[in-house]
Design a protein around this motif. Structure first.
Motif, PDB file in Angstrom:
ATOM      1  N   CYS A  32       0.793  -1.270  -0.073  1.00 18.30           N
ATOM      2  CA  CYS A  32      -0.187  -0.375   0.387  1.00 18.30           C
ATOM      3  C   CYS A  32       1.094   1.048  -0.305  1.00 18.30           C
TER       4      CYS A  32
ATOM      5  N   ARG B 255     -12.629  -3.783  -4.941  1.00 18.16           N
ATOM      6  CA  ARG B 255     -13.311  -2.359  -4.619  1.00 18.16           C
ATOM      7  C   ARG B 255     -12.350  -1.922  -5.568  1.00 18.16           C
ATOM      8  N   TYR B 256     -10.963  -2.453  -5.903  1.00 17.00           N
ATOM      9  CA  TYR B 256     -10.633  -1.908  -7.464  1.00 17.00           C
ATOM     10  C   TYR B 256     -10.067  -2.196  -8.338  1.00 17.00           C
ATOM     11  N   TRP B 257      -9.834  -1.799  -9.709  1.00 20.72           N
ATOM     12  CA  TRP B 257      -9.882  -2.833 -10.413  1.00 20.72           C
ATOM     13  C   TRP B 257      -8.733  -1.378 -11.694  1.00 20.72           C
TER      14      TRP B 257
ATOM     15  N   THR C 287      -9.454   3.369 -10.229  1.00 16.74           N
ATOM     16  CA  THR C 287      -7.761   4.375  -8.698  1.00 16.74           C
ATOM     17  C   THR C 287      -7.165   5.185  -9.824  1.00 16.74           C
TER      18      THR C 287
ATOM     19  N   ILE D   5      -2.810  -4.008  -9.566  1.00 14.01           N
ATOM     20  CA  ILE D   5      -4.047  -2.875  -8.862  1.00 14.01           C
ATOM     21  C   ILE D   5      -4.188  -5.100  -8.832  1.00 14.01           C
TER      22      ILE D   5
ATOM     23  N   GLY E 182      -7.100  -5.642  -6.545  1.00 14.45           N
ATOM     24  CA  GLY E 182      -8.662  -5.630  -5.999  1.00 14.45           C
ATOM     25  C   GLY E 182      -8.597  -5.415  -4.873  1.00 14.45           C
TER      26      GLY E 182
ATOM     27  N   ALA F 226      -8.162  -3.930  -0.794  1.00 16.19           N
ATOM     28  CA  ALA F 226      -8.086  -2.510  -0.609  1.00 16.19           C
ATOM     29  C   ALA F 226      -7.516  -2.519   0.806  1.00 16.19           C
TER      30      ALA F 226
ATOM     31  N   ALA G  87      -5.462   2.185  -3.244  1.00 13.51           N
ATOM     32  CA  ALA G  87      -5.483   0.564  -3.545  1.00 13.51           C
ATOM     33  C   ALA G  87      -4.028  -0.462  -3.639  1.00 13.51           C
TER      34      ALA G  87
ATOM     35  N   ARG H 141      -1.586  -3.486  -4.352  1.00 11.66           N
ATOM     36  CA  ARG H 141      -0.496  -3.557  -5.477  1.00 11.66           C
ATOM     37  C   ARG H 141       0.184  -4.743  -4.967  1.00 11.66           C
TER      38      ARG H 141
END
Length: 566
Positions: free
Chosen positions: A240, A264-266, A283, A297, A299, A301, A308, A310
């Motif tokens: 993060c 949540r993130y894509w 994001t 990413i 996905g 959190a 996001a 990674r």
């Protein structure tokens, strides 16, 4: 005297390299500075034992130097048509862009010592050839292991550089063997060589490890994060960048392959306005993602900041992590020996790191590397053997008799890795990975009787650090740490003004300043161990005491004396 020293060196060489006995290929003579020099030509297959003979001579004689400036290391030549098929010659010519490789009459270096054959056997290319491996005899393996062990005993400890070959025994195929023969990274467990490096790091014989692997086996084997640079990332770790400092989260699975079904993130790849591949995401992209065109990413959190997460794997075209590369370079420059295990040394900048220092380089690999001759010219050694076979001999030379490569030991260590994986899984991976002095994998009992590479100067200590520990029902651990007096010196604590306990940065707060007795922190609950930095303020007229306490979950209580005077 000079003639005597030359005769003594010749005896060392004749003893270890009988193939050179009585032959005029290599001559010894003094230069105008009275330095012994080696002149002539040596077969690359004999150069390792020659260098070990010179090393032993220098150790026993007190001589300061033997120059190899005028020594030429040669690889035996063969006719290309005698060692290749027509198709292999076509592949060689394609990889090297050298049309001479199409001609069977071309004379080349022997394939087992020819870097062109290593490049052409990379199975990531559609056209590739069969790899050429070699195997040294037991006497050479033991001589090289003794050479490495001797350097391990020096003050700083050695630096180890690992490539795909160290994980071959785990079932993960190298680039020369192909993915069709490999198990999944998530199904692999550390090898004996991985565990041996943890043991040697614990006793101070290994200072640091620089790895090009992304399989995560070094961290899973228990090697602490502050002893490791993963130059190409780690398949099990996501990061993060919104947190300060950036947080790492370990998962018991490949974080890139295991995407959340409801992310949540894509991020996804689309065709950009110019027709090239572009990244579309919900994001902000990092500078690295914008520059390289590769998104990381996963996905998930961050449980701390909500940002996001990674993956940490470095792809071709991306820059290596700056801190990891700088720390690897700094450690390599200071090392008495840089040991390469299972790397072809063909990918920069990692291939240059072992040669950053003034000490010798030892290369252990099953096939030729891009730096064989360079290592030998600097007084180093080459060994064609597996990582496990070499590390088994090294730990034996260092006195770790209980740390033998036996099925019973591997079952115990594998079981401890699985137990830790389960603890991570139960926490849903949202416990930041805090590395650890041993990560809870290698039991301290296996290291008993081994001489420490770093002798501690602790005479008549008056203070000690005491850790208490008990396991929790969910597989984690409850622990506390305190500074107290040694029995019979109750008044020593009166001189202590304050104690600073510096925990891992994932703790909030991570620094505890205790200014009155009892000088204790905790209890804390976690699943990984790490080194606690402890600073004791003894007042304005006395230097402060700074030490590190390696946490352990092996016993209910651990006591470490604290030196109170230099």
């Amino acid at each position: 005297f000079f003639s005597t020293m030359e005769s003594v060196l010749r005896l060392f060489i004749d003893d270890l390299v009988p193939e050179m006995k009585g032959r005029p290929d290599v001559k010894l003579q003094r230069n105008e500075m009275n330095v012994l020099e080696l002149h002539g030509v040596v077969d690359i297959r004999h150069a390792t034992r020659l260098n070990i003979a010179v090393h032993r001579f220098l150790r026993e004689s007190g001589e300061q130097q033997v120059s190899r400036k005028h020594l030429r290391i040669v690889v035996p030549k063969v006719r290309l048509g005698d060692v290749t098929t027509e198709r292999e010659r076509q592949v060689l010519a394609q990889h090297t862009e050298n049309p001479d490789h199409l001609d069977p009459e071309t004379i080349i270096d022997m394939p087992e010592w020819n870097a062109d054959f290593v490049r052409a056997s990379d199975r990531r290319s559609r056209a590739h050839i069969k790899p050429r491996y070699a195997q040294d005899d037991d006497a050479t393996v033991d001589a090289v292991a003794a050479f490495v062990a001797e350097h391990c005993r020096r003050a700083n400890g050695i630096v180890v550089h690992t490539g795909a070959g160290i994980s071959a025994a785990a079932g993960i195929a190298t680039y020369r063997e192909g993915h069709d023969k490999s198990i999944a990274v998530s199904a692999a467990l550390p090898t004996f060589a991985h565990y041996a490096l943890v043991a040697l790091a614990r006793m101070g014989a290994v200072d640091y490890v620089c790895s090009q692997n992304v399989d995560g086996l070094h961290r899973r084997s228990g090697l602490p994060a502050d002893k490791l640079s993963e130059l190409h990332g780690n398949s099990y770790i996501e990061t993060c960048g919104c947190c300060a400092p950036p947080m790492e989260f370990v998962r018991p699975y490949d974080v890139y392959s295991n995407k959340r079904p409801d992310p949540r993130y894509w991020g996804r790849y689309v065709q950009g306005p110019d027709g090239r591949r572009a990244i579309e995401a919900n994001t902000d992209l990092t500078e690295n993602e914008r520059r390289s065109g590769i998104h990381h990413i996963t996905g998930r959190a961050c449980p701390r900041s909500g940002g996001a997460l990674r993956d940490s794997v470095i792809h071709f075209g991306e820059n290596l992590p700056t801190h990891a590369l700088e720390e690897a370079s700094r450690r390599a420059r200071a090392a008495p020996l840089n040991l390469v295990i299972g790397s072809s040394l063909l990918v920069r900048p990692a291939s240059k790191l072992p040669f950053a220092g003034a000490g010798p380089v030892a290369i252990v690999a099953m096939s030729c590397t891009g730096s064989d001759t360079a290592a030998l010219k600097c007084g180093g050694v080459l060994l064609r053997a597996s990582a496990d076979a070499v590390m088994e001999r090294v730990v034996r030379h260092l006195g770790l008799e209980r740390f033998a490569n036996r099925p019973e030991l591997m079952d115990v260590l594998h079981g401890r890795v699985r137990q830790r994986d389960q603890a991570v899984l139960q926490s849903d991976g949202d416990v930041p990975y805090d590395g650890g002095a041993d990560g809870g994998v290698v039991p301290e009992a296996l290291l008993t009787g081994a001489p420490s590479a770093m002798a501690m100067d602790v005479s008549a200590p008056l203070l000690q650090l005491r850790q208490t520990h008990e396991p929790t029902r969910d597989g984690q651990h409850r622990w506390s740490l305190s500074l107290e007096t040694v029995e019979g010196h109750a008044d020593a604590l009166q001189c202590v003004k304050s104690v600073s306990f510096n925990l891992h940065p994932t703790f909030t707060p991570s620094v505890y300043d205790v200014r009155q007795p009892p000088f204790r922190v905790g209890p804390f609950i976690g699943w990984g161990t790490f080194n606690v930095k402890v600073v004791v303020d003894m007042g304005p007229d006395t230097p402060e005491i700074c030490t590190k306490f390696p946490l352990t979950f092996e016993c209910s209580e651990k006591v470490l004396p604290v030196a109170t005077a230099a």
